[in-house]
Design a protein around this motif. Sequence first.
Motif, PDB file in Angstrom:
ATOM      1  N   SER A 166       0.827  -1.212   0.000  1.00 48.39           N
ATOM      2  CA  SER A 166       0.000   0.000   0.000  1.00 48.39           C
ATOM      3  C   SER A 166       0.862   1.264   0.000  1.00 48.39           C
ATOM      4  N   ALA A 194      -4.023   3.129   5.501  1.00 45.47           N
ATOM      5  CA  ALA A 194      -3.980   1.658   5.497  1.00 45.47           C
ATOM      6  C   ALA A 194      -2.667   1.147   6.085  1.00 45.47           C
ATOM      7  N   SER A 195      -1.556   1.815   5.750  1.00 45.54           N
ATOM      8  CA  SER A 195      -0.269   1.408   6.316  1.00 45.54           C
ATOM      9  C   SER A 195      -0.273   1.530   7.836  1.00 45.54           C
ATOM     10  N   MET A 199      -3.037   1.450   9.763  1.00 47.50           N
ATOM     11  CA  MET A 199      -3.981   0.474  10.323  1.00 47.50           C
ATOM     12  C   MET A 199      -3.338  -0.899  10.408  1.00 47.50           C
ATOM     13  N   ALA A 200      -2.534  -1.230   9.378  1.00 49.14           N
ATOM     14  CA  ALA A 200      -1.890  -2.539   9.361  1.00 49.14           C
ATOM     15  C   ALA A 200      -0.620  -2.555  10.209  1.00 49.14           C
ATOM     16  N   SER A 201      -0.267  -1.409  10.826  1.00 50.79           N
ATOM     17  CA  SER A 201       0.988  -1.295  11.584  1.00 50.79           C
ATOM     18  C   SER A 201       2.156  -1.844  10.775  1.00 50.79           C
ATOM     19  N   ASP A 202       2.301  -1.336   9.553  1.00 51.34           N
ATOM     20  CA  ASP A 202       3.377  -1.767   8.663  1.00 51.34           C
ATOM     21  C   ASP A 202       4.683  -1.100   9.082  1.00 51.34           C
ATOM     22  N   SER A 235       2.190  -0.771  18.038  1.00 52.81           N
ATOM     23  CA  SER A 235       1.210  -1.854  17.903  1.00 52.81           C
ATOM     24  C   SER A 235       0.208  -1.863  19.059  1.00 52.81           C
ATOM     25  N   MET A 278      -6.922   1.229  17.867  1.00 54.61           N
ATOM     26  CA  MET A 278      -7.067   1.414  16.419  1.00 54.61           C
ATOM     27  C   MET A 278      -7.393   2.854  16.042  1.00 54.61           C
ATOM     28  N   LYS A 318      -4.367   4.769  16.010  1.00 52.01           N
ATOM     29  CA  LYS A 318      -3.485   4.369  14.906  1.00 52.01           C
ATOM     30  C   LYS A 318      -3.875   5.123  13.647  1.00 52.01           C
ATOM     31  N   SER A 324      -1.864   8.812  11.427  1.00 48.84           N
ATOM     32  CA  SER A 324      -1.411   9.011  10.044  1.00 48.84           C
ATOM     33  C   SER A 324      -1.369  10.491   9.678  1.00 48.84           C
TER      34      SER A 324
END
Lengths: 646, 129
Positions: free
Chosen positions: A2, A55-56, A58-61, A73, A77, A80, A84
Amino acid sequence: MSAELGFLSLLLALGCAFLQSFAAFRSGKDGLQLSISASRAQVIAVLASFLFLVASFMASDFSVTNVVANSHSAKPMFYKIAASWGNHEGSMLLWALILAGYGAAFAQFQGKSTPDSRFAIGVLGLLSGGVLAFIVFASNPFWRQVPAALDGRGLNPLLQDPGLIIHPPLLYMGYVGFAVPFAMAVGALAKGKVDADWARRARPWMLVSWGFLTWGIALGSWWAYRELGWGGYWFWDPTENASLLPWLVGAALVHSTLVLERRGGFPGWTVLLAIITFALSLIGTFIVRSGLLTSVHAFAVDPARGLAILGYLVVVIGSAMALFAWRAKAFSADMKFTPASREAMILVNNLVMSSAAAAIFLGTLYPLIIDALGASPLSVGAPFFSSTAVPLFIIGMVAMGLAPLAMWRKGTLMQALGQSRFALGLALAGLALTAALKPGSIMGPLAVGSAIWVGAATTTFGIKRRRTKWTLDQWAMVLGHIGLSIAVIGMAATSLFSTEISKAVNPGDITQLGHVHARFDGITSVQGPNYAAERARISILDENGEVKHTLYPERRYYPASGMPTTEAAIQSNPLGDLHVTISALTEKQGQQTVIKGWAVRLFYRPLIGWIWFGAALTGLGSLIGGLGIGWRRRQIKPVIMQAGEA
Amino acid sequence: MRLVILLVAALILGAATAPEQPLDDPSLEARALDLFKELRCPTCIAQSIHDSNADIAGDLRIIVREQIAQGKTNAQIRDFLVARYGDVILLRPPVKQSTIALWLGPWIIFLVGGLIVFLTMRRHRANSD
């Protein structure tokens, strides 16, 4: 994946922005249609880029540097997602998204109106292109790191607050919105003329931006009240001042544009205000984002980036000002009015707002100037700003009460005052009462008196028109002015009549503050989602010693960031807030810091809630006016369109 | 950010936070509270020692209360703190050569602006009917 898609969308958006601008400046009808389509494509591309960033998060990339630096982490949410845009790179992307949104809306609703609005689409495309290029080359939020981190470095726990999640978007909706009147001003200077028609098209954008800016500032102040120190709501911090400057000049702008719309007056001055308001919005972003003035908001301390933003600022503001200097002579209006007419009152508003903005600008930059000159450093703080700005605002509020009662063009002071004898009596009574309660204070009673004057005179205006259907302009004015009156009464009451006490306590001790009796019941340890806390129980007792309410102030510790914070417990009602905090009394024993006991701090702040209630009302009035009037006028297509098609 | 600075400062100083007790005389305590609002918390950005929960702000509050209790005037207390921290401790900058522009600037702008408004009104003057 993403992150890469986000970056690609960003490049696409950059292309669209320059296409939008290029097509608008080229001649021909096809060019205009292409430019409008490009503005739509641009907003979709920036939105996609922004969503890929979310999205990055939310996915904790944790292979994306920005996520590592600003998320964790263990974070809920909701925070998180909010992280961004709670950082430099993400917030610049949000800024670009909002600018693209305003640009597409302008192109959609007014793009085909006149040659100067076509030029304005081009200017908006250039503004967008500049910001997007800055993001791509100097502030990329999608940068990856190898190897990926195991976990993030969290977010400042102070920023984990719902008030602060929507504070930046609202503030940016305000700041960035002023890009539209700015672009329209540049368009008018280059291609058209500044007249009543221009004002009719431009004013809704100004009202919408100003409304959002009002909400954004109020929300920031509400956050500071609940999270910073001991419940101050305004510190005259450089960042706060930076947001106040476009607010003040923007307030002057919406009013002078009204004169331009109704009477065709002050065209040059109005265009200048439109340019300055957006310039100050850019400087506001610049001050916060460059770390030029160190402050609680300065997440980015990177001189190279600061230089890039400064370059953008100089080009944008410099070229607009040069255009103004070259073309402004062409605009003048022959308009007659008496010194007690509405035009005159609005001139006083413009004088006060501009002077206050200049004073705050000077006070904010003065320590830097002194520093640059090598003199001994000094601070310019609340006592300077309030002793300079408050008298100016009082003068402004006197005119503010009179303005709606005064007539356009004609009338005398006696005619306006004659309608408002009741309001005048009420204001003088409020002034006298405050002076009696607070002997020796001069500005306090004057502030209370003038705020009551504004509220009562505006109410008089409403009562006189109770049988007629109000225009949206009248709704905006009544809500805006009454909201301001309520907010100022709240500020004055809080600053004049607040009380406080702090005491070391043992369980069972009762602390008294005025009519409040607060019993400290003890401390328990609690575990939050990503913090540990010591929670005190404070019982508020009634006259008979029965428990009325219970409050739970906390001292929190966030392991991810390693800092303890104070979480106040606040009991609010319309008459005032009881604000309770605890602090640990510690002692160092060898390497260990041990807690020896606890101290309780109680504050009573009368009418403080009125500040945010009033500000919310003012912002609402402005938004209703802007959105309502803007929607009705969306189809304006003046006759000059065919004649002037370049 | 503010709190990080404060925490670091607290760790370096390693000082014990003494309990803060208000002065017994309410009028002296009121004077202390007013004075707190004019003194900057050295580790904060724009907060006064009245608004800040930093340890250093607490220490300064104790010092100010002590000196008030000893019968010192506000001017003496300010001088003491300026000698220790410099002018930067005062949120209301002292009026002197380097601050003339700061204190007079806003009013000069207001007066010049007022003159422009006055001339504009005269130029556009209509009969008051």
